[in-house]
Design an enzyme around this catalytic site. Structure first.
Site, PDB file in Angstrom:
ATOM      1  CD  GLU A 131      -5.293   4.667   7.774  1.00 33.03           C
ATOM      2  OE1 GLU A 131      -6.009   5.181   6.899  1.00 33.03           O
ATOM      3  OE2 GLU A 131      -5.638   3.686   8.452  1.00 33.03           O
ATOM      4  CD  GLU A 137      -3.823  -0.167   4.379  1.00 37.31           C
ATOM      5  OE1 GLU A 137      -5.024   0.080   4.102  1.00 37.31           O
ATOM      6  OE2 GLU A 137      -3.327   0.022   5.507  1.00 37.31           O
TER       7      GLU A 137
END
Length: 911
Positions: free
Chosen positions: A266, A337
């Protein structure tokens, strides 16, 4: 605390300063050992080293313990090579093909020991410097749109793992690392993502040894920057990005377990990440790269030019399937994820794994659950009680509270109930039947006729990529629904992908019990380890599947069976009714059974069965709420608080109210556990029938704001046999019909402490919910109020059991059995030592009084409907439509049957 893990000062890992002789020249070395059994060893020397002698040896030794303290001797090397003389380049390379080596995979972690020696050029018997590592021969590539190990596609049964210890914070001991890998292997995980930084170097050695695939992730993250990729495009930060990625690759490149590199997490997309990717490809091009930028619009969703693997985070199942059907995309899809395991969560896992195992979607290759460990830190309160602390418990005023409490395992690595679900879904074999399993029993004859099948044949599909199923021993277990305590079991052998179950012992047990017509039986197949491994003992269950069997009897009801059924319905007396200004009482004096109904609320406040007080406290009442889970509380209001934009909430509720949490809707409409709901009875009536007496009550549920919520038609029947029926018709009133879902539709009751022996026929043995029950098996289970729940670090709804046909609560030789009025229906139930309001109000386990079964009242929920848990994410409401409980009219009921004279619950259930 900072969302994903704790910030802690100090050194978390040992630091070594190594001093070598000035005559030692080996600076670094890089090993590539491939599927084709080619070995390449590149040794980097000091610039000052212009001549010398280097020797490389490969040994087939065997490591017998995870800490390396026990070995099986190697003897002579399986391969050896020497180079001497002048070295014109700082890198000396050895290449050869070694034909007899065995390949490494997570299923077959075959390792060899590589030893590098620099010899004294004047005395080739004297070693100046020696280096060594363990080597596994394997190749990783992306081919035909799939991630392949040794030219075969794999399925990633993965989980994200932070380094965490409840007592030592970021310092994780070797024993704790071993524990982590062992519990994952035991529950059918085969891969770990080192979120979000390279782990301790010993961890990779353990993964090499035990057999665990690793996605090694660089210590790069800028989540929270606005925009997220701001630093990735800032040239001043180039070295910070690139050096971290380079150090990871240089340190870890010789580990066989690493099957992909991750540039970080991220951090958007930008030139710094492109340069970091180029560095990785230059240093090690033997593995693919993955990277998820974290943004939806500008930053990409795990499918940019930075990644060789499409690795989005948290797509729902529909989005996942759309990804697999994009014709222009030819990269593997592995979720970096998914299934956010925060508190009581992990619903919908079965829907993801239906896609991962679907051969029509070969590019869907699994993913990494978020995440492994609840990152609670052990703390002791003033009364000496231990608990696990989270954000804000240390005076850290800027925090995300329990957002680090999102693992599938407790801080001490005890599995959450959801682990049973993922273990089942990831199991390496699929057991099916090509047709409906059916057994016909003709009890007019001594032995089965020739036309009756002597064996049940089951198909077993191997899901392993590299090994077969011959390391498993196969067992079976059978029972029928009406007699779940009568179990027959045996062993069987897997031959040519089939298991044959001899039905002779099944016929024998069916001929010995009373049943007729059609009934359901259940066959459970288990594959257990034949021998002890490095991570589990012999007998450990790897595969388990339960299949229904239709049982058909050719014999009408036997005379003794008919007599028993008749005896169960013989009247023992006539119920009488009495009332005063406050209550209405129905009583059957012959077996000392009594119901007392409160005229003001319409609720049962007392129930005595066989002379014993079954209820205490609040008695029986309708219930539509639960102690909100973290997923129940996840919605737009949580996201806006995270973005520091709470002021926009009221506007968004008008525009898109469905994006706000379920708990937000429940609270607004007055049916949250935080609400003060009033029940008012508007009328009561008494009806006498031949076999029973009925009290009917019309009641209204009213919010603390005075709004009508539910109209209730309550019916309480006391039969001459002592059976009690409670029937409810609920009709939502007004605006409450618009809420996305009710938490539950059912009744709650508080039992006297002595009724602590709980048994039931339903899914177990672990807690399960409508959208997380694939791993639960139907059967007869025994438990107690102290064992039925799970102590989540942040208390909430817990302990539910689904698909139940009956539940019994016993005290000594007597008790009460509960089942739906409609025997064809099933229900959910729980029996705990704390009620929903106590769980709702508690922030930590120490906020709940310590209670003991048999001493404290028992809080029981009997649910006609229970909402699912959700779990795709924890910051938006994501319970799938089929697991929502629509706010509409429902009619349901439960029967309470006395258990007396030492009867078993099974006997009573057969009435």
């Amino acid at each position: 605390e900072d969302q994903d893990h704790w910030w802690m000062a100090g050194l978390h890992r040992s630091v070594e300063l190594v001093r070598r002789s000035s005559a030692a020249h080996i600076l670094d070395y890089h090993v590539e050992a491939s599927e084709s059994k080619d070995l390449t060893v590149s040794i980097k020397l000091c610039q000052t080293c212009t001549r010398g002698q280097l020797r490389v040896r490969l040994y087939k030794d065997k490591q017998l313990s995870s800490d390396g303290s026990q070995w099986e001797g190697a003897g002579a090397p399986v391969w050896e090579s020497v180079k001497s003389g002048e070295f014109k380049f700082p890198v000396v390379t050895f290449r050869d093909r070694i034909p007899d080596v065995e390949l490494w995979t997570a299923e077959t972690p075959n390792l060899y020991t590589l030893v590098l020696e620099e010899m004294d050029s004047n005395n080739n018997e004297r070693t100046i410097q020696a280096e060594s590592c363990r080597v596994g021969f394997r190749s990783i590539r992306v081919s035909n749109g799939m991630l392949q190990v040794n030219s075969k596609p794999i399925t990633v049964c993965g989980i994200n793992r932070h380094e965490h210890d409840p007592d030592h914070g970021k310092f994780v001991s070797l024993d704790r690392m071993v524990q982590d890998i062992v519990v994952l292997k035991q529950n059918n995980f085969n891969a770990i993502r080192t979120a979000h930084y390279p782990n301790h170097s010993s961890f990779y050695r353990l993964c090499d040894y035990f057999g665990m695939y690793v996605c090694d992730e660089a210590n790069v993250e800028t989540d929270g920057m606005k925009p997220m990729g701001r630093l990735a495009n800032d040239s001043g930060w180039e070295n910070a990005f690139c050096s971290r990625v380079q150090r990871m690759v240089r340190r870890d490149c010789n580990h066989s377990c690493i099957i992909m590199w991750s540039l970080g997490n991220e951090s958007g997309r930008g030139t710094n990440l492109l340069k970091a990717r180029a560095f990785v490809q230059e240093l090690d091009n033997s593995r693919p790269l993955c990277y998820e930028g974290g943004g939806v619009l500008i930053e990409g969703t795990g499918k940019t030019e930075l990644t060789d693997i499409v690795c989005p985070m948290y797509p729902n199942v529909e989005a996942l399937e759309r990804l697999s059907c994009q014709n222009k995309e030819d990269r593997p899809i592995i979720l970096c994820e998914y299934s956010h395991a925060m508190n009581n969560s992990n619903g919908n896992l079965h829907l993801y794994w239906a896609k991962f195992w679907d051969q029509r979607h070969p590019r869907l290759q699994g993913g990494f659950i978020w995440d492994m460990i609840d990152q609670g830190l052990r703390k002791t309160n003033k009364d000496g009680r231990d608990f696990f602390a989270y954000g804000g418990d240390f005076g850290d005023e800027i925090n995300d509270r329990q957002f680090c409490i999102n693992g599938m395992f407790s801080p001490e690595r005890d599995p959450h109930p959801g682990v049973a679900e993922i273990k089942y879904l990831q199991q390496p074999a699929a057991i099916t039947s090509e047709k409906v399993l059916r057994i016909r029993v003709d009890r007019n004859v001594v032995k089965p006729q020739d036309h009756i099948a002597k064996a049940l044949i089951l198909k077993v599909a191997n899901r392993y990529s590299f090994i077969g199923l011959d390391h498993l021993r196969w067992k079976w277990r059978f029972f029928c629904e009406s007699h779940p305590g009568k179990v027959v079991q045996g062993d069987t052998v897997l031959e040519n992908g089939e298991l044959r179950i001899d039905t002779t012992p099944i016929h024998s047990i069916l001929n010995s019990i009373d049943w007729h017509g059609c009934e359901s039986g259940y066959l459970t197949i288990s594959g257990v380890l034949e021998a002890t491994t490095s991570w589990a003992d012999a007998g450990h269950v790897i595969v388990s599947e339960q299949l229904p069997i239709l049982l058909v009897s050719q014999l009408v009801v036997r005379e003794d069976q008919a007599q028993k059924a008749s005896a169960a319905t013989i009247s023992s007396g006539t119920p009488t009714v009495s009332e005063n200004d406050m209550t209405v009482t129905i009583e059957l004096k012959e077996n000392d059974t009594k119901l007392v109904i409160d005229k003001s609320s319409g609720d049962i406040v007392k129930m005595t069965i066989n002379g014993g007080a079954f209820l205490c406290g609040e008695g029986v009442r309708s219930n539509f709420s639960r102690a909100a889970t973290d997923n129940d509380r996840g919605g737009m209001e949580l996201v806006l608080d995270f973005l520091a934009m709470p002021w926009i909430q009221n506007l968004l509720r008008v525009i898109n109210g469905s994006s706000f949490s379920y708990e937000c809707h429940w609270r607004e409409h007055g049916i949250s556990q935080a609400s003060n709901v009033l029940r008012t009875c508007t009328s009561t009536s008494v009806i006498h029938e031949n076999e029973k007496t009925i009290i009917e009550c019309d009641s209204v549920m009213v919010s603390d704001g005075g709004h009508k919520l539910m109209l209730l038609k309550l019916s309480y029947s006391l039969h001459k046999t002592g059976r009690v029926d409670i029937e409810t018709r609920v009709t939502p009133h007004g605006w409450i019909r618009l809420i996305p879902s009710l938490a539950r539709v059912g009744i709650s009751l508080t039992l006297s402490p002595s009724f602590q022996h709980v048994s039931y026929f339903g899914r177990g043995p672990e807690e399960n919910y409508p959208d997380r029950k694939a791993g639960g098996q139907l059967g007869l289970w025994e438990t107690s109020p102290s064992q039925m729940g799970y102590d989540y670090i942040v208390p909430s709804e817990n302990g539910n059991r689904s698909d139940c046909k009956w539940a019994a609560f016993c005290s000594g030789n007597s008790g009460v059995l509960v089942r739906p009025n409609n025997k064809n229906e099933s229900f959910c139930f729980s029996a705990l030592l704390h009620d929903g309001k106590e769980l709702y109000d508690a922030q930590h386990t120490i906020d709940l009084e310590e209670r003991e079964a048999g001493v404290h009242p028992i809080h029981v929920n009997l649910d006609h409907k229970q909402m699912g848990l959700g779990g795709d994410v924890s910051w938006f409401p994501v319970v799938y439509p089929e697991y929502l409980v629509e706010c509409k009219e429902y009619s349901f009921g439960f029967s309470f049957l006395p258990i007396e004279n030492g009867e078993s619950p099974e006997e009573v259930a057969r009435r």
